[in-house]
Structure formats: structure tokens, C-alpha cells
Design a protein around this motif. Structure first.
Motif, PDB file in Angstrom:
ATOM      1  N   TYR A 114      12.552  61.544  25.312  1.00  0.00           N
ATOM      2  CA  TYR A 114      12.891  61.409  26.843  1.00  0.00           C
ATOM      3  C   TYR A 114      14.625  60.877  26.703  1.00  0.00           C
ATOM      4  O   TYR A 114      14.918  61.314  27.415  1.00  0.00           O
ATOM      5  CB  TYR A 114      12.296  59.925  27.280  1.00  0.00           C
ATOM      6  CG  TYR A 114      11.140  60.241  27.416  1.00  0.00           C
ATOM      7  CD1 TYR A 114      10.196  61.089  28.506  1.00  0.00           C
ATOM      8  CD2 TYR A 114      10.053  59.265  27.125  1.00  0.00           C
ATOM      9  CE1 TYR A 114       8.609  61.067  29.025  1.00  0.00           C
ATOM     10  CE2 TYR A 114       8.448  59.382  27.068  1.00  0.00           C
ATOM     11  CZ  TYR A 114       8.204  60.300  28.454  1.00  0.00           C
ATOM     12  OH  TYR A 114       6.814  60.536  28.390  1.00  0.00           O
ATOM     13  N   SER A 118      16.949  62.757  29.486  1.00  0.00           N
ATOM     14  CA  SER A 118      17.712  62.238  30.454  1.00  0.00           C
ATOM     15  C   SER A 118      19.105  62.598  30.035  1.00  0.00           C
ATOM     16  O   SER A 118      20.000  62.655  31.261  1.00  0.00           O
ATOM     17  CB  SER A 118      17.841  61.149  30.145  1.00  0.00           C
ATOM     18  OG  SER A 118      18.580  59.784  30.992  1.00  0.00           O
ATOM     19  N   ASN A 122      20.991  64.037  32.948  1.00  0.00           N
ATOM     20  CA  ASN A 122      23.038  63.040  33.224  1.00  0.00           C
ATOM     21  C   ASN A 122      23.712  64.207  33.005  1.00  0.00           C
ATOM     22  O   ASN A 122      25.207  64.592  34.469  1.00  0.00           O
ATOM     23  CB  ASN A 122      23.008  62.443  32.293  1.00  0.00           C
ATOM     24  CG  ASN A 122      23.833  61.299  33.192  1.00  0.00           C
ATOM     25  OD1 ASN A 122      24.221  60.967  34.353  1.00  0.00           O
ATOM     26  ND2 ASN A 122      24.952  60.557  32.178  1.00  0.00           N
ATOM     27  N   TYR A 127      19.836  64.670  38.774  1.00  0.00           N
ATOM     28  CA  TYR A 127      18.789  63.436  38.577  1.00  0.00           C
ATOM     29  C   TYR A 127      19.064  62.609  40.703  1.00  0.00           C
ATOM     30  O   TYR A 127      18.407  62.379  40.530  1.00  0.00           O
ATOM     31  CB  TYR A 127      19.725  62.701  37.531  1.00  0.00           C
ATOM     32  CG  TYR A 127      21.048  62.279  38.207  1.00  0.00           C
ATOM     33  CD1 TYR A 127      21.240  61.248  39.101  1.00  0.00           C
ATOM     34  CD2 TYR A 127      21.725  62.947  37.381  1.00  0.00           C
ATOM     35  CE1 TYR A 127      23.060  60.960  38.930  1.00  0.00           C
ATOM     36  CE2 TYR A 127      23.286  62.540  37.203  1.00  0.00           C
ATOM     37  CZ  TYR A 127      23.760  61.000  37.537  1.00  0.00           C
ATOM     38  OH  TYR A 127      25.070  61.007  38.105  1.00  0.00           O
TER      39      TYR A 127
END
Length: 129
Positions: A114, A118, A122, A127
Motif C-alpha cells: 500500500y 501511495s 504521490n 491523487y
């Protein structure tokens, strides 16, 4: 009747030996794959291209692996290495595959997956929408 029993007994012994040989081979293969996985982890940052190649070697055994944690780690390393090399599409596909097969007992590995997803979102600034 005794001949039949002796024939059956020798057949059983042969099958048993075959089974033990395949179990031993699976253990050796598993140990070899663990070694390749460890090498891949150790060189990930210094040489992501080689880590990509080594983790792909493990992924090629996908259908015969009984331990899904090894495959999950290989997919994770493959995704992270692809990310380091700038191939974010391949990285995301590999990480999502890893997420889907990650054993529920491997919470740390799941968290790493995860976090890598992420991190990629980023870096891509993808996002917001």
C-alpha cells in the motif's frame, strides 16, 4: 493372491519414492527461490534492473508455487524496481497483483504494498481525480 499383493506393494513403494523425490525437489526449489528473492531484495536500490530480472525469475514459477508469500514479495519487488526505473504502469500492475494475492497473515508486506502504491500516486500527482 500373494503375487498380486507383492506387485501392489512394489508399486506402492515406487509411488512413495516418487512422491518423496518430488517433495524434496519442491523444497530445494523453494530454497532456491528464497535465495533469489533475498538477492533481489538486497540489490533493489543499487541495481533495480537486476532486481527486476531476479524477481521475474520467481514470477515465472507462479503456477507451481505453493507459498503465495514468496510470489507476493516477488511481485512487490518487481513493482518497486519498475517504479525506480520509471515504468509506473508496470509497477502499478505488479503491485495490484501483489495486493490481491497477499496472505492475510502478512500484514507488514501488505502495508509495504500500500505504501509503494501511495508513493507512486504521490510521485505522479495522480491523487486528485
Amino acid at each position: 493372491m500373494r503375487k498380486l499383493y507383492l506387485h501392489f506393494l512394489s508399486l506402492s513403494a515406487t509411488l512413495y519414492l516418487l512422491m518423496m523425490t518430488s517433495v524434496a525437489y519442491a523444497q530445494i526449489s523453494s530454497l532456491k527461490l528464497d535465495s533469489i528473492l533475498l538477492q533481489s531484495k538486497n540489490i533493489l536500490q543499487a541495481n533495480p534492473q537486476e532486481a527486476l530480472r531476479k524477481s521475474k525469475m520467481i514470477m515465472d514459477y507462479r503456477d507451481s508455487l505453493l507459498n503465495t508469500e514468496i510470489l507476493t514479495e516477488a511481485l512487490f519487488i518487481y513493482g518497486r524496481a519498475a517504479s525506480y526505473l520509471g515504468d509506473f504502469d508496470t509497477a502499478m500492475l505488479s503491485l495490484f497483483d501483489a495486493m490481491l494475492i497477499c496472505p492475510s497473515a502478512s500484514q507488514g508486506l501488505k502495508a509495504d504494498i500500500y505504501m509503494e502504491i501511495s508513493d507512486i500516486y504521490n510521485r505522479l500527482k495522480d491523487y486528485n481525480g
